[in-house]
Design a protein around this motif. Structure first.
Motif, PDB file in Angstrom:
ATOM      1  N   ASN A   1      35.792  46.223  47.745  1.00 39.69           N
ATOM      2  CA  ASN A   1      36.113  45.722  46.883  1.00 39.69           C
ATOM      3  C   ASN A   1      37.166  45.437  47.830  1.00 39.69           C
ATOM      4  OD1 ASN A   1      36.911  43.343  46.039  1.00 39.69           O
ATOM      5  ND2 ASN A   1      38.082  44.909  44.578  1.00 39.69           N
ATOM      6  N   VAL A   2      37.937  44.385  48.604  1.00 39.69           N
ATOM      7  CA  VAL A   2      38.470  44.584  49.653  1.00 39.69           C
ATOM      8  C   VAL A   2      39.187  43.103  49.230  1.00 39.69           C
ATOM      9  CG1 VAL A   2      37.438  45.180  51.919  1.00 39.69           C
ATOM     10  CG2 VAL A   2      38.059  42.604  51.203  1.00 39.69           C
ATOM     11  N   ASP A   3      39.577  42.222  48.104  1.00 37.64           N
ATOM     12  CA  ASP A   3      39.912  40.987  47.952  1.00 37.64           C
ATOM     13  C   ASP A   3      40.764  41.567  45.951  1.00 37.64           C
ATOM     14  OD1 ASP A   3      38.779  39.291  49.610  1.00 37.64           O
ATOM     15  OD2 ASP A   3      37.609  39.071  48.488  1.00 37.64           O
ATOM     16  N   LEU A   4      41.429  41.839  46.704  1.00 37.26           N
ATOM     17  CA  LEU A   4      42.960  42.732  46.107  1.00 37.26           C
ATOM     18  C   LEU A   4      44.118  42.098  45.729  1.00 37.26           C
ATOM     19  CD1 LEU A   4      42.846  46.441  47.108  1.00 37.26           C
ATOM     20  CD2 LEU A   4      40.930  45.813  45.484  1.00 37.26           C
ATOM     21  N   SER A   5      43.927  41.951  44.001  1.00 41.54           N
ATOM     22  CA  SER A   5      45.278  41.088  43.603  1.00 41.54           C
ATOM     23  C   SER A   5      46.225  41.720  43.908  1.00 41.54           C
ATOM     24  CB  SER A   5      45.186  40.918  42.344  1.00 41.54           C
ATOM     25  OG  SER A   5      45.635  42.213  41.870  1.00 41.54           O
ATOM     26  N   LEU A   6      47.494  40.957  44.282  1.00 36.57           N
ATOM     27  CA  LEU A   6      48.696  41.943  44.818  1.00 36.57           C
ATOM     28  C   LEU A   6      49.311  42.810  43.510  1.00 36.57           C
ATOM     29  CD1 LEU A   6      50.686  41.766  46.871  1.00 36.57           C
ATOM     30  CD2 LEU A   6      52.639  40.202  44.860  1.00 36.57           C
ATOM     31  N   ASP A   7      49.195  42.968  42.458  1.00 33.45           N
ATOM     32  CA  ASP A   7      49.649  44.223  41.227  1.00 33.45           C
ATOM     33  C   ASP A   7      48.566  45.402  42.197  1.00 33.45           C
ATOM     34  OD1 ASP A   7      50.399  45.167  39.267  1.00 33.45           O
ATOM     35  OD2 ASP A   7      48.749  45.021  38.345  1.00 33.45           O
ATOM     36  N   ARG A   8      47.157  44.842  42.156  1.00 34.73           N
ATOM     37  CA  ARG A   8      46.113  46.035  42.022  1.00 34.73           C
ATOM     38  C   ARG A   8      46.573  46.615  43.189  1.00 34.73           C
ATOM     39  NH1 ARG A   8      40.211  46.395  41.166  1.00 34.73           N
ATOM     40  NH2 ARG A   8      39.959  48.258  41.558  1.00 34.73           N
ATOM     41  N   LEU A   9      46.757  46.024  44.178  1.00 28.63           N
ATOM     42  CA  LEU A   9      47.491  46.854  45.933  1.00 28.63           C
ATOM     43  C   LEU A   9      48.308  47.562  45.710  1.00 28.63           C
ATOM     44  CD1 LEU A   9      47.233  45.107  49.178  1.00 28.63           C
ATOM     45  CD2 LEU A   9      49.160  46.340  48.257  1.00 28.63           C
ATOM     46  N   ARG A  10      49.291  47.359  45.068  1.00 25.97           N
ATOM     47  CA  ARG A  10      50.370  48.142  44.930  1.00 25.97           C
ATOM     48  C   ARG A  10      50.038  49.183  44.074  1.00 25.97           C
ATOM     49  NH1 ARG A  10      53.628  43.475  43.197  1.00 25.97           N
ATOM     50  NH2 ARG A  10      55.255  42.817  45.068  1.00 25.97           N
ATOM     51  N   LYS A  11      48.842  49.061  42.762  1.00 29.06           N
ATOM     52  CA  LYS A  11      48.384  50.333  42.570  1.00 29.06           C
ATOM     53  C   LYS A  11      47.846  51.466  42.954  1.00 29.06           C
ATOM     54  CE  LYS A  11      47.941  48.237  37.649  1.00 29.06           C
ATOM     55  NZ  LYS A  11      47.152  47.330  36.564  1.00 29.06           N
ATOM     56  N   VAL A  12      46.606  50.366  44.155  1.00 32.09           N
ATOM     57  CA  VAL A  12      45.471  51.514  45.381  1.00 32.09           C
ATOM     58  C   VAL A  12      47.025  52.388  45.496  1.00 32.09           C
ATOM     59  CG1 VAL A  12      44.390  51.497  46.709  1.00 32.09           C
ATOM     60  CG2 VAL A  12      44.180  50.040  45.306  1.00 32.09           C
ATOM     61  N   ILE A  13      47.970  51.262  46.170  1.00 36.20           N
ATOM     62  CA  ILE A  13      48.678  52.082  47.391  1.00 36.20           C
ATOM     63  C   ILE A  13      49.569  53.382  46.592  1.00 36.20           C
ATOM     64  CG2 ILE A  13      50.932  51.713  48.703  1.00 36.20           C
ATOM     65  CD1 ILE A  13      49.450  49.597  49.376  1.00 36.20           C
ATOM     66  N   THR A  14      49.968  53.102  45.529  1.00 35.11           N
ATOM     67  CA  THR A  14      50.310  54.188  44.693  1.00 35.11           C
ATOM     68  C   THR A  14      50.036  55.356  43.677  1.00 35.11           C
ATOM     69  OG1 THR A  14      52.473  52.092  43.549  1.00 35.11           O
ATOM     70  CG2 THR A  14      52.089  54.461  42.862  1.00 35.11           C
ATOM     71  N   ARG A  15      48.863  55.321  44.534  1.00 36.30           N
ATOM     72  CA  ARG A  15      47.738  55.908  43.572  1.00 36.30           C
ATOM     73  C   ARG A  15      47.532  56.898  45.202  1.00 36.30           C
ATOM     74  NH1 ARG A  15      41.677  54.844  40.967  1.00 36.30           N
ATOM     75  NH2 ARG A  15      41.289  56.823  41.652  1.00 36.30           N
ATOM     76  N   THR A  16      47.044  56.014  46.062  1.00 32.24           N
ATOM     77  CA  THR A  16      46.330  56.809  48.048  1.00 32.24           C
ATOM     78  C   THR A  16      48.279  57.395  48.419  1.00 32.24           C
ATOM     79  OG1 THR A  16      45.573  54.866  48.138  1.00 32.24           O
ATOM     80  CG2 THR A  16      44.477  55.738  46.700  1.00 32.24           C
TER      81      THR A  16
END
Length: 518
Positions: free
Chosen positions: A229-244
Motif C-alpha cells: 500500500n502506498v496511499d498513506l494518510s499523513l498520520d500513517r506515514l508518520r507512524k511508518v517512518i517512526t517505526r522503520t
C-alpha cells in the motif's frame, strides 16, 4: 424572464446528481440546456461556475446536456467534483458565477515572456491549489514556464510556494533527514526501493514519497503499489517512518505539496517536464517532507531525458542554486543513461527486478544492483562524511548480508504488507530480424512501447528485456517479452514494435529474414 423570475433562479437550489463520469481530476458540472438558471444567467458550455455545498465551495467548468440526461432541477457532477464537495445524492447546492481570479493577470504576464516576482508566483500557486484555475489555464502556466523560461529566482519562489501549501512534516528529533530522487527518462531505473532500504538499514531517516509516472511507463509509486500500500494518510506515514526510519509512499494522499499533483496531471497530458517545473516539483516535496539532504540521480544519454553532459550541468546548477536559497543540501550525480537499467519496464516487471536484487538472487540484474549500490553509497557518504569508496563498501555489505531485504520487508509490513507480483494475462516474444551485436537501444521508444501495452495504468503491462547492449544476437532470438492485460493492447504495442524495429540497433546487420519468418 422578468426581474422576479431572475432573482428566483439565482436563489433556487439545484439537487446534486452523480454522473459517474471520470474526468481525470478536472472538476466538471452538468446542467440541462433548458435549465432556468442557465437561461437567466447566460450560462453556456465551458462557463466557470462556483458551486456551494454546505461549507464547501468549488470552481468547476460547465458542460450542458440534453434534458433527457438529467432529472429536472438537478445538476450533475463529475467524480472528482463529487468527491471534493463530499456530496450525497439529491443534496441541495447553489450555483453562482465564478469569482474573478486576479492571479490570471500574472499568468498572462508570464505568457508574454515577462519575469514574475515572488508574490505573483505565490498567488498563481495559491489559486491553482484552491481549484480556481481551469485545466486550460493550468496548461497555459505550464507552457509559459517551459523551455527554460523560469529563471532561478522564479524557480525558488515556485518551489517555496508549492512547499508551503498543504501538509508539512517536521522531525525536530533529527538534525538531518535524507532523501533521494531520480529525474527520470531511463526505463527500468527503479533504484529507489533498494537505496531507501540500504540507507535506512544504516540508520538514515528517509521519508520517501514519490510521484506516479509523468511521461514514463512506471514511477516509483507505481512500482511500489504492486508490492504494498502506498496511499498513506499523513498520520500513517508518520507512524511508518517512526517505526522503520523510512517509507516508500505515494505523495498524493499525504498532501505534501499537493499543487504539484495538479500540475503533474496536466504535464502528463502535455508530455512536458520542463527544468524549472522539475526542480520545483522535486524540491517542494522534499521540503514539505522535512528533508534536509537530497541526492539527485541524473541519467545522461542520447535517448534519456538529459541528452548531453551540458544539459545535465545546467540542470544540476539550477538544483544547487535553488537548494541553497531554500537552505537545503543537494548533491547531484550524473549517471549512465545510454541504456535501460535492469530487465523490466513497467510496474510489475520493475518490481520483479527490485525484489531479485534485494533478495540477492543469482539472476538479479547486475546493472540495477551496481547503480543502486552507487547511489546508496553517495547517500551514506553525505551522512557520514566517509569517502565514496568506504561508503560504497558499507552499502554493499548491508545489501549482501540481507539487512536491506529485512528492512524492505519491514517497511512494506508497516505500510500494509508485502504482496505477490501479478502476472499479465497476455504476452508475446519480440524477436530480432538479424544476427549481430546489439549496439544500442532507444530508451524513449522502449518506454513508449511499454505505455502502448498499457503501463502504468495496467500494472502488469510492460516489457522484459532479454538482451543488453554489447550482447551477440542470433536471428529470431527474443529481444524482449511484451506483456499486456488485453489482446488489443498487446496487438497495438506489437504493431508499434514492427514499425520501430530500429529501437534495438544491431551491427553488423545481415540480410533480413523473409517476411514469413518474422
Amino acid at each position: 424572464m422578468n426581474i422576479q423570475e431572475d432573482c428566483m433562479s439565482r436563489a433556487m437550489p439545484q439537487h446534486a446528481y452523480k454522473m459517474g463520469i471520470a474526468t481525470h481530476q478536472e472538476p466538471l458540472v452538468y446542467m440541462r440546456t433548458d435549465c432556468a438558471i442557465c437561461r437567466a444567467e447566460g450560462y453556456t458550455a465551458n462557463t466557470r461556475l462556483q458551486i456551494k455545498a454546505g461549507s464547501r465551495t468549488l470552481i468547476a467548468t460547465l458542460n450542458t446536456v440534453a434534458k433527457e440526461i438529467l432529472p429536472p432541477g438537478s445538476i450533475g457532477f463529475s467524480d472528482s467534483a463529487w468527491e471534493f464537495l463530499a456530496l450525497t445524492q439529491g443534496q441541495a447546492v447553489t450555483v453562482h458565477h465564478a469569482p474573478q481570479v486576479h492571479s490570471l493577470s500574472a499568468l498572462r504576464k508570464k505568457i508574454y515572456g515577462h519575469t514574475l516576482d515572488t508574490g505573483e508566483i505565490t498567488s498563481i500557486i495559491r489559486d491553482i491549489s484552491r481549484h480556481l484555475y481551469s485545466d486550460i489555464e493550468i496548461a497555459g502556466f505550464i507552457s509559459a514556464c517551459a523551455g527554460g523560461r523560469l529563471n532561478s529566482a522564479e524557480t525558488t519562489a515556485l518551489t517555496r510556494a508549492m512547499a508551503q501549501i498543504g501538509n508539512q512534516l517536521h522531525w525536530p528529533e533529527h538534525e538531518r533527514v535524507f532523501d533521494k530522487h531520480c529525474i527520470g527518462g531511463l526505463p527500468g531505473n527503479r533504484t529507489t526501493p533498494i537505496v531507501v532500504s540500504i540507507a535506512s538499514a544504516a540508520g538514515l531517516i528517509i521519508p520517501k514519497t514519490s510521484s506516479r509516472a509523468i511521461t514514463s511507463p512506471a514511477g516509483t509509486a507505481d512500482t511500489m503499489e504492486v508490492l504494498t500500500n502506498v496511499d498513506l494518510s499523513l498520520d500513517r506515514l508518520r507512524k511508518v517512518i517512526t517505526r522503520t526510519g523510512a517509507c516508500l509512499a505515494a505523495g498524493g494522499k499525504v498532501g505534501l505539496s499537493p499543487t504539484d499533483d495538479l500540475l503533474i496531471r496536466i504535464e502528463r497530458a502535455l508530455d512536458l517536464d520542463s527544468e524549472g517545473q522539475l526542480v520545483a516539483s522535486v524540491l517542494s516535496k522534499k521540503m514539505a517532507a522535512g528533508s534536509t539532504h537530497i541526492l539527485i540521480d541524473m541519467p545522461v544519454g542520447p535517448t534519456a531525458k538529459l541528452r548531453s553532459q551540458k544539459q545535465a550541468e545546467v540542470l544540476a546548477e539550477l538544483f544547487r542554486v535553488v537548494a541553497e536559497a531554500l537552505g537545503l543540501n543537494v548533491r547531484c550525480v550524473m549517471t549512465d543513461g545510454t541504456q535501460t537499467i535492469g530487465n523490466g519496464i513497467g510496474p510489475a516487471e520493475e518490481a520483479r527486478d527490485v525484489l531479485s536484487v534485494l533478495r540477492n538472487e543469482s539472476t538479479a540484474p547486475a546493472d540495477l544492483e551496481a547503480r543502486a549500490l552507487y547511489l546508496a553509497g553517495q547517500l551514506l557518504s553525505m551522512a557520514t562524511g566517509a569517502d565514496e569508496a568506504q561508503a560504497l563498501q558499507q552499502a554493499r555489505e548491508i545489501l549482501h548480508s540481507g539487512q536491506a531485504w529485512i528492512q524492505f520487508r519491514a517497511i512494506c509490513e508497516a505500510q500494509g504488507g508485502l504482496r505477490e507480483v501479478p502476472i499479465a494475462s497476455h504476452h508475446i516474444e519480440l524477436r530480432s530480424e538479424y544476427a549481430g551485436k546489439l549496439r544500442s537501444m532507444d530508451n524513449r521508444r522502449l518506454a513508449h512501447l511499454a505505455k502502448l501495452a498499457g503501463a502504468p495504468s495496467s500494472p502488469e503491462a510492460g516489457l522484459r528485456l532479454r538482451v543488453k547492449v554489447g550482447d551477440s544476437v542470433e536471428a529470431l532470438q527474443p529481444l524482449a517479452t511484451l506483456y499486456a492485460e488485453t489482446p488489443g493492447e498487446l496487438a497495438y504495442a506489437r504493431e508499434y514494435f514492427h514499425e520501430n524495429r530500429d529501437l534495438f540497433e544491431l551491427s553488423p546487420a545481415t540480410s533480413p529474414l523473409p517476411a514469413t519468418e518474422k
